[in-house]
Design a protein around this motif. Structure first.
Motif, PDB file in Angstrom:
ATOM      1  N   THR A  98       0.445  -1.062  -0.385  1.00 43.60           N
ATOM      2  CA  THR A  98       0.302  -0.165  -0.093  1.00 43.60           C
ATOM      3  C   THR A  98       1.352   1.308  -0.203  1.00 43.60           C
ATOM      4  O   THR A  98       1.654   1.560   0.742  1.00 43.60           O
ATOM      5  CB  THR A  98      -0.590  -0.274   1.426  1.00 43.60           C
ATOM      6  N   SER A  99       0.093   2.594  -0.798  1.00 41.29           N
ATOM      7  CA  SER A  99       1.182   3.659  -0.789  1.00 41.29           C
ATOM      8  C   SER A  99       0.196   4.437   0.592  1.00 41.29           C
ATOM      9  O   SER A  99       0.332   5.456   0.550  1.00 41.29           O
ATOM     10  CB  SER A  99       1.125   4.010  -2.063  1.00 41.29           C
ATOM     11  N   LYS A 100      -0.843   4.724   1.143  1.00 42.98           N
ATOM     12  CA  LYS A 100      -1.745   4.809   1.615  1.00 42.98           C
ATOM     13  C   LYS A 100      -0.690   5.227   3.236  1.00 42.98           C
ATOM     14  O   LYS A 100      -1.460   6.306   3.715  1.00 42.98           O
ATOM     15  CB  LYS A 100      -2.939   4.422   2.215  1.00 42.98           C
ATOM     16  N   THR A 101      -0.108   4.275   3.102  1.00 41.67           N
ATOM     17  CA  THR A 101       0.416   4.405   4.872  1.00 41.67           C
ATOM     18  C   THR A 101       1.380   3.852   4.698  1.00 41.67           C
ATOM     19  O   THR A 101       2.828   4.007   4.245  1.00 41.67           O
ATOM     20  CB  THR A 101      -0.596   3.166   5.735  1.00 41.67           C
ATOM     21  N   GLY A 102       2.019   4.115   5.916  1.00 35.87           N
ATOM     22  CA  GLY A 102       4.118   4.128   5.786  1.00 35.87           C
ATOM     23  C   GLY A 102       4.429   2.562   6.707  1.00 35.87           C
ATOM     24  O   GLY A 102       5.743   2.445   6.499  1.00 35.87           O
ATOM     25  N   ASP A 103       3.599   2.577   7.221  1.00 31.57           N
ATOM     26  CA  ASP A 103       3.622   0.516   7.412  1.00 31.57           C
ATOM     27  C   ASP A 103       3.969  -0.290   6.478  1.00 31.57           C
ATOM     28  O   ASP A 103       3.907  -0.586   5.714  1.00 31.57           O
ATOM     29  CB  ASP A 103       2.852   0.354   8.680  1.00 31.57           C
ATOM     30  N   LEU A 104       5.129  -0.967   6.682  1.00 35.91           N
ATOM     31  CA  LEU A 104       5.409  -1.627   5.773  1.00 35.91           C
ATOM     32  C   LEU A 104       4.730  -2.812   6.039  1.00 35.91           C
ATOM     33  O   LEU A 104       4.604  -3.711   7.604  1.00 35.91           O
ATOM     34  CB  LEU A 104       7.549  -2.081   6.532  1.00 35.91           C
ATOM     35  N   GLU A 105       4.586  -3.581   5.073  1.00 27.23           N
ATOM     36  CA  GLU A 105       3.616  -5.047   4.910  1.00 27.23           C
ATOM     37  C   GLU A 105       5.163  -5.986   5.336  1.00 27.23           C
ATOM     38  O   GLU A 105       6.009  -6.549   5.559  1.00 27.23           O
ATOM     39  CB  GLU A 105       3.640  -5.074   3.257  1.00 27.23           C
ATOM     40  N   ASP A 106       4.171  -7.380   5.778  1.00 26.61           N
ATOM     41  CA  ASP A 106       5.415  -8.471   5.969  1.00 26.61           C
ATOM     42  C   ASP A 106       5.352  -9.389   4.934  1.00 26.61           C
ATOM     43  O   ASP A 106       4.740  -9.942   3.706  1.00 26.61           O
ATOM     44  CB  ASP A 106       3.763  -9.584   7.286  1.00 26.61           C
ATOM     45  N   VAL A 107       6.696  -9.116   4.695  1.00 23.32           N
ATOM     46  CA  VAL A 107       7.667  -9.916   3.738  1.00 23.32           C
ATOM     47  C   VAL A 107       6.567 -11.398   3.107  1.00 23.32           C
ATOM     48  O   VAL A 107       6.373 -11.596   2.112  1.00 23.32           O
ATOM     49  CB  VAL A 107       8.603 -10.159   3.145  1.00 23.32           C
ATOM     50  N   ASP A 108       6.461 -12.237   4.374  1.00 17.67           N
ATOM     51  CA  ASP A 108       6.301 -13.196   4.184  1.00 17.67           C
ATOM     52  C   ASP A 108       4.869 -13.036   4.254  1.00 17.67           C
ATOM     53  O   ASP A 108       4.149 -14.630   2.531  1.00 17.67           O
ATOM     54  CB  ASP A 108       6.328 -14.474   5.473  1.00 17.67           C
ATOM     55  N   ALA A 109       3.764 -12.449   4.337  1.00 18.92           N
ATOM     56  CA  ALA A 109       2.577 -12.618   3.560  1.00 18.92           C
ATOM     57  C   ALA A 109       2.042 -11.883   2.071  1.00 18.92           C
ATOM     58  O   ALA A 109       1.240 -12.350   1.946  1.00 18.92           O
ATOM     59  CB  ALA A 109       1.999 -12.138   4.966  1.00 18.92           C
ATOM     60  N   VAL A 110       3.099 -11.089   1.962  1.00 19.51           N
ATOM     61  CA  VAL A 110       2.610 -10.853   0.781  1.00 19.51           C
ATOM     62  C   VAL A 110       3.423 -12.147  -0.240  1.00 19.51           C
ATOM     63  O   VAL A 110       2.752 -11.569  -1.253  1.00 19.51           O
ATOM     64  CB  VAL A 110       3.674  -9.376   0.204  1.00 19.51           C
ATOM     65  N   GLY A 141      -0.092  14.410  -1.873  1.00 14.30           N
ATOM     66  CA  GLY A 141       0.328  13.451  -1.727  1.00 14.30           C
ATOM     67  C   GLY A 141      -0.461  12.970  -0.174  1.00 14.30           C
ATOM     68  O   GLY A 141      -1.529  12.941   0.213  1.00 14.30           O
ATOM     69  N   ASN A 142      -0.041  11.347  -0.198  1.00 12.61           N
ATOM     70  CA  ASN A 142      -0.640  11.375   1.132  1.00 12.61           C
ATOM     71  C   ASN A 142       0.321  10.786   2.196  1.00 12.61           C
ATOM     72  O   ASN A 142       0.802  12.006   2.699  1.00 12.61           O
ATOM     73  CB  ASN A 142      -0.616   8.968   0.426  1.00 12.61           C
ATOM     74  N   LEU A 143      -0.642  10.143   3.081  1.00 11.25           N
ATOM     75  CA  LEU A 143      -0.093  11.318   4.698  1.00 11.25           C
ATOM     76  C   LEU A 143       0.865   9.674   4.576  1.00 11.25           C
ATOM     77  O   LEU A 143       0.811   8.460   5.979  1.00 11.25           O
ATOM     78  CB  LEU A 143      -0.857  10.545   5.467  1.00 11.25           C
ATOM     79  N   LEU A 144       2.649   9.314   4.241  1.00 15.34           N
ATOM     80  CA  LEU A 144       2.657   9.050   5.195  1.00 15.34           C
ATOM     81  C   LEU A 144       4.784   9.767   4.224  1.00 15.34           C
ATOM     82  O   LEU A 144       4.099  10.828   3.742  1.00 15.34           O
ATOM     83  CB  LEU A 144       3.840   7.685   4.204  1.00 15.34           C
ATOM     84  N   THR A 145       5.831   9.436   5.051  1.00 15.45           N
ATOM     85  CA  THR A 145       6.613  10.572   4.657  1.00 15.45           C
ATOM     86  C   THR A 145       7.887  10.073   3.921  1.00 15.45           C
ATOM     87  O   THR A 145       7.505   8.570   3.438  1.00 15.45           O
ATOM     88  CB  THR A 145       7.873  10.748   6.224  1.00 15.45           C
ATOM     89  N   GLU A 146       8.781  10.782   3.285  1.00 19.01           N
ATOM     90  CA  GLU A 146       9.508  10.189   2.374  1.00 19.01           C
ATOM     91  C   GLU A 146      10.286   9.117   2.503  1.00 19.01           C
ATOM     92  O   GLU A 146      10.303   8.172   1.548  1.00 19.01           O
ATOM     93  CB  GLU A 146      10.260  11.490   1.339  1.00 19.01           C
ATOM     94  N   GLU A 147      10.691   9.008   3.566  1.00 21.88           N
ATOM     95  CA  GLU A 147      11.985   7.737   3.995  1.00 21.88           C
ATOM     96  C   GLU A 147      10.805   6.947   3.849  1.00 21.88           C
ATOM     97  O   GLU A 147      11.834   6.197   3.852  1.00 21.88           O
ATOM     98  CB  GLU A 147      12.088   8.019   5.233  1.00 21.88           C
ATOM     99  N   GLU A 148      10.165   6.493   4.503  1.00 23.89           N
ATOM    100  CA  GLU A 148       8.289   5.387   4.442  1.00 23.89           C
ATOM    101  C   GLU A 148       8.363   5.104   3.026  1.00 23.89           C
ATOM    102  O   GLU A 148       8.417   3.872   2.321  1.00 23.89           O
ATOM    103  CB  GLU A 148       7.351   6.050   4.936  1.00 23.89           C
ATOM    104  N   GLN A 149       8.201   6.216   2.568  1.00 22.08           N
ATOM    105  CA  GLN A 149       8.145   5.321   0.977  1.00 22.08           C
ATOM    106  C   GLN A 149       8.913   4.867   0.652  1.00 22.08           C
ATOM    107  O   GLN A 149       9.031   3.706  -0.550  1.00 22.08           O
ATOM    108  CB  GLN A 149       7.558   7.607  -0.086  1.00 22.08           C
ATOM    109  N   TRP A 150      10.513   5.382   0.752  1.00 22.16           N
ATOM    110  CA  TRP A 150      11.461   4.211  -0.129  1.00 22.16           C
ATOM    111  C   TRP A 150      11.535   3.575   0.586  1.00 22.16           C
ATOM    112  O   TRP A 150      12.280   2.284  -0.032  1.00 22.16           O
ATOM    113  CB  TRP A 150      12.473   5.561  -0.008  1.00 22.16           C
ATOM    114  N   ALA A 151      11.422   3.126   1.412  1.00 24.47           N
ATOM    115  CA  ALA A 151      11.186   2.046   2.123  1.00 24.47           C
ATOM    116  C   ALA A 151      10.460   1.045   1.340  1.00 24.47           C
ATOM    117  O   ALA A 151      10.813  -0.356   1.307  1.00 24.47           O
ATOM    118  CB  ALA A 151      11.243   1.960   3.317  1.00 24.47           C
ATOM    119  N   LYS A 152       9.293   1.452   1.416  1.00 25.60           N
ATOM    120  CA  LYS A 152       7.863   0.525   1.163  1.00 25.60           C
ATOM    121  C   LYS A 152       8.457   0.494  -0.757  1.00 25.60           C
ATOM    122  O   LYS A 152       8.904  -0.469  -1.203  1.00 25.60           O
ATOM    123  CB  LYS A 152       7.036   2.056   0.444  1.00 25.60           C
ATOM    124  N   VAL A 153       9.136   1.223  -1.921  1.00 23.71           N
ATOM    125  CA  VAL A 153       9.610   0.954  -2.870  1.00 23.71           C
ATOM    126  C   VAL A 153      10.633  -0.206  -2.786  1.00 23.71           C
ATOM    127  O   VAL A 153      11.121  -0.909  -3.512  1.00 23.71           O
ATOM    128  CB  VAL A 153      10.242   1.874  -3.223  1.00 23.71           C
TER     129      VAL A 153
END
Length: 370
Positions: free
Chosen positions: A304-316, A346-358
């Motif tokens: 998701t791009s909507k929050t900064g929380d990282l997804e669980d890798v195994d769940a993905v 923009g959505n409600l997360l930080t730039e660093e959270e954004q790049w962690a998602k990518v």
């Protein structure tokens, strides 16, 4: 994959850096001129493509940094189309956008002076000088223009109603594809909210209130898109992103893809489909069974791009495995479910959270598709 869409991909937009946001505010206030704004945009985009490369992406976008909206900026520079003030914005969950809308004032067309062509050329030039990544560029789908038209927003002097705009709209997009191709584009994306709204009974009712005939509308939209795509060059990849709404981390549409999957996946001539699958609102993976075997790719929007929380890798990874029960793993890929800033707010997360998602997208894709 060495050609787009890539196993690790992105939809396109990124959070605007503070310096760029400030420059846009100063330009709107008349404190700087267009050239100063362009320099600020150029600087931000050069820094962005470096971050995209550092994250491990094989492609790069300009983050839509030169736009305020993902769609209105493009539509407003088509011949015969104006962006006008309305008495309402687009209603999301608990928030509305600025009150802008589309008005058809004359014959619809695409001109070689459309500024998005220069926006693409600038991105391509930066990449040729720096990272060498594949430039990806997004424009709104023609179906969005049709679906978003308000009642009485088509000039009677130009067209005899909604159906009468179709031929010129198709020709405008054919010209757009040819112009982007001549400028060097080989990876384009049509951003499209209309298909997701066709999955929602609520949004279909709103469409009927706008004078849209919803019976057979999926077939109608597939026909429009196929007329545009049928003559594209073989080495031009055109994908679509089916969006359920993305403004300040909110959304609009709920409903699985089943009502449109056969037409969208099976009967349109897109090369790939970015489908949002980051919440239960998207339903299950069963509609992927309509994806034809071959070269088409579904890019699963599981991050998701909507929050900064990282997804669980195994769940993905588990969800990718579940999707592969309905479409071959070799025809799947991974991305965030949408851009990080479909509008400049923009959505409600930080730039660093954004790049962690990518980076998470890149790492998971590397593990799944070794």
């Amino acid at each position: 994959m060495s050609t787009p869409p890539f196993r690790a991909d992105v939809v396109g937009s990124f959070l605007r850096p503070a310096e760029l946001a400030a420059a846009r505010r100063r330009f709107a206030a008349g404190d700087i001129d267009a050239e100063a704004l362009r320099i600020a945009e150029d600087t931000a985009i050069t820094e962005l493509v470096a971050r995209e490369a550092d994250a491990g992406l094989a492609l790069a976008t300009d983050g839509e940094f030169r736009r305020a909206w993902w769609h209105f900026d493009f539509f407003g520079f088509l011949d015969g189309v104006e962006i006008v003030e309305l008495d309402h914005g687009i209603q999301f969950q608990g928030v509305q956008t600025k009150p802008h809308g589309i008005e058809v004032t004359g014959k619809i067309g695409f001109s070689d002076t459309h500024p998005f062509l220069d926006h693409f050329r600038s991105l391509k030039d930066v990449l040729e000088r720096t990272t060498g990544a594949v430039p990806k560029f997004s424009i709104p789908a023609p179906t969005v223009l049709d679906f978003r038209l308000e009642p009485d927003h088509i000039a009677a002097s130009a067209y005899d109603g909604r159906d009468d705009i179709v031929d010129d709209l198709v020709e405008a997009y054919r010209r757009a594809l040819a112009a982007f191709y001549d400028a060097g584009a080989r990876y384009l994306q049509f951003d499209d909210t209309a298909w997701a709204y066709l999955c929602s009974a609520v949004e279909l009712e709103k469409a009927r209130e706008r004078g849209i005939r919803t019976d057979g509308i999926a077939e109608r939209y597939a026909g429009i898109l196929n007329r545009i795509l049928e003559g594209k060059p073989d080495d031009l990849v055109v994908t679509t992103h089916v969006c359920r709404g993305n403004f300040r981390s909110t959304w609009i549409s709920s409903g699985g893809y089943e009502p449109v999957a056969e037409q969208l996946l099976g009967n349109t001539r897109y090369d790939g489909y970015f489908l949002e699958y980051d919440s239960e609102r998207a339903g299950g993976f069963e509609p992927l069974r309509f994806l034809p075997e071959g070269d088409k790719t579904v890019v699963l929007g599981l991050i998701t791009s909507k929050t900064g929380d990282l997804e669980d890798v195994d769940a993905v990874k588990q969800r990718i495995d579940e999707a592969s029960a309905f479409a071959p793993l070799d025809q799947l890929a991974l991305s965030p479910q949408c851009g990080f800033a479909s509008t400049e707010e923009g959505n409600l997360l930080t730039e660093e959270e954004q790049w962690a998602k990518v980076r998470e997208v890149v790492d998971i894709a590397a593990d799944v598709w070794r």
